[in-house]
Design an enzyme around this catalytic site. Structure first.
Site, mmCIF file in Angstrom:
data_model
loop_
_atom_site.group_PDB
_atom_site.id
_atom_site.type_symbol
_atom_site.label_atom_id
_atom_site.label_comp_id
_atom_site.label_asym_id
_atom_site.label_seq_id
_atom_site.Cartn_x
_atom_site.Cartn_y
_atom_site.Cartn_z
ATOM 1 N N GLU A 42 0.779 -1.118 -0.042
ATOM 2 C CA GLU A 42 -0.098 0.140 -0.004
ATOM 3 C C GLU A 42 0.797 1.384 0.001
ATOM 4 O OE1 GLU A 42 -3.586 1.992 2.495
ATOM 5 O OE2 GLU A 42 -2.830 0.190 3.181
ATOM 6 N N GLY A 47 6.609 0.763 5.403
ATOM 7 C CA GLY A 47 7.551 0.301 4.704
ATOM 8 C C GLY A 47 7.534 0.328 3.161
ATOM 9 N N CYS A 48 6.331 0.488 2.606
ATOM 10 C CA CYS A 48 6.283 0.647 1.233
ATOM 11 C C CYS A 48 6.956 2.109 0.791
ATOM 12 C CB CYS A 48 4.920 0.734 0.870
ATOM 13 S SG CYS A 48 4.005 -0.963 1.088
ATOM 14 N N THR A 49 7.011 3.121 1.604
ATOM 15 C CA THR A 49 7.610 4.426 1.369
ATOM 16 C C THR A 49 9.123 4.040 1.392
ATOM 17 O OG1 THR A 49 5.788 5.609 2.231
ATOM 18 C CG2 THR A 49 7.830 6.743 2.248
ATOM 19 N N ALA A 52 10.054 2.246 -1.827
ATOM 20 C CA ALA A 52 10.079 3.205 -2.700
ATOM 21 C C ALA A 52 10.918 4.131 -3.095
ATOM 22 C CB ALA A 52 8.633 3.725 -3.011
#
Length: 156
Positions: A42, A47-49, A52
Site C-alpha cells: 500500500e 515500509g512501502c515508502t 519506494a
C-alpha cells in the site's frame, strides 16, 4: 489460496495497467529493455515508502544498466500520484485495484499477518530481461535493505 509462483526463465505475464496519471502502461511496450517490477502492499505506508524511496535513490545506477523500474499496488491512480509527488518518486507506479495482475505474478493470496492467515499482497520483486522473461523472482522480501541486495544481485 495463494496464486502459483513464477519461476526464472518463464515469460512474464502480460499486462496493461494505468499509471499514476491514468495512462496505460503495457509490459509488451517495454520489450527490448530490462524491467524491475516490484509489488508492494500500500502506498504511503512506512515500509512501502522506505522501499519506494530506496528505488528512487538507486534509480540512476539501474537506468544506466538498462532497467526500467515500475512499482505495482492495488492503490488507485490518484493515491499513486499523491505518493509519487509527496516522496519525489521519479518512476511510474501502476494501479491494479482488482489484484488480477498480482494474482498472475503469484503475489496475491493467503499470507500470515501477526499470526493470522489473511488475503493480501506478498511484497515481491521481478527482474525481467529484454524479452520479458523472468530472470529473478524474489518473493516475500523485506522492504529494508531489499534494493541494496537487488543492486548486488544485478551488479549495478
Amino acid at each position: 489460496m495463494t496464486s502459483p509462483r513464477l519461476e526464472p526463465g518463464t515469460l512474464a505475464p502480460a499486462f496493461t495497467l494505468p499509471d499514476q496519471n491514468g495512462d496505460a502502461v503495457a509490459l509488451r511496450e517495454l520489450r527490448g529493455g530490462k524491467v524491475i517490477l516490484f509489488f508492494y502492499p500500500e502506498a504511503m505506508t512506512p515500509g512501502c515508502t522506505l522501499e519506494a524511496c530506496d528505488f528512487r535513490d538507486s534509480l540512476e545506477p539501474f537506468r544506466a544498466a538498462g532497467y526500467t523500474i515500475l512499482g505495482v499496488s492495488r492503490d488507485e491512480p490518484e493515491k499513486l500520484r499523491t505518493f509519487r509527488e509527496r516522496d519525489g518518486l521519479t518512476y511510474d507506479l501502476l494501479s491494479d485495484p482488482d489484484h488480477k495482475v498480482h494474482a498472475r505474478y503469484g503475489v496475491w493470496g493467503d499470507k500470515l499477518n501477526y499470526g493470522k492467515v489473511v488475503q493480501g499482497v506478498t511484497r515481491s520483486t521481478f527482474v525481467l530481461d529484454e524479452k520479458n522473461r523472468v530472470q529473478h523472482a524474489l518473493y516475500n522480501i523485506k522492504a529494508t535493505g531489499h534494493v541494496g541486495r537487488l543492486r548486488t544481485l544485478l551488479d549495478v
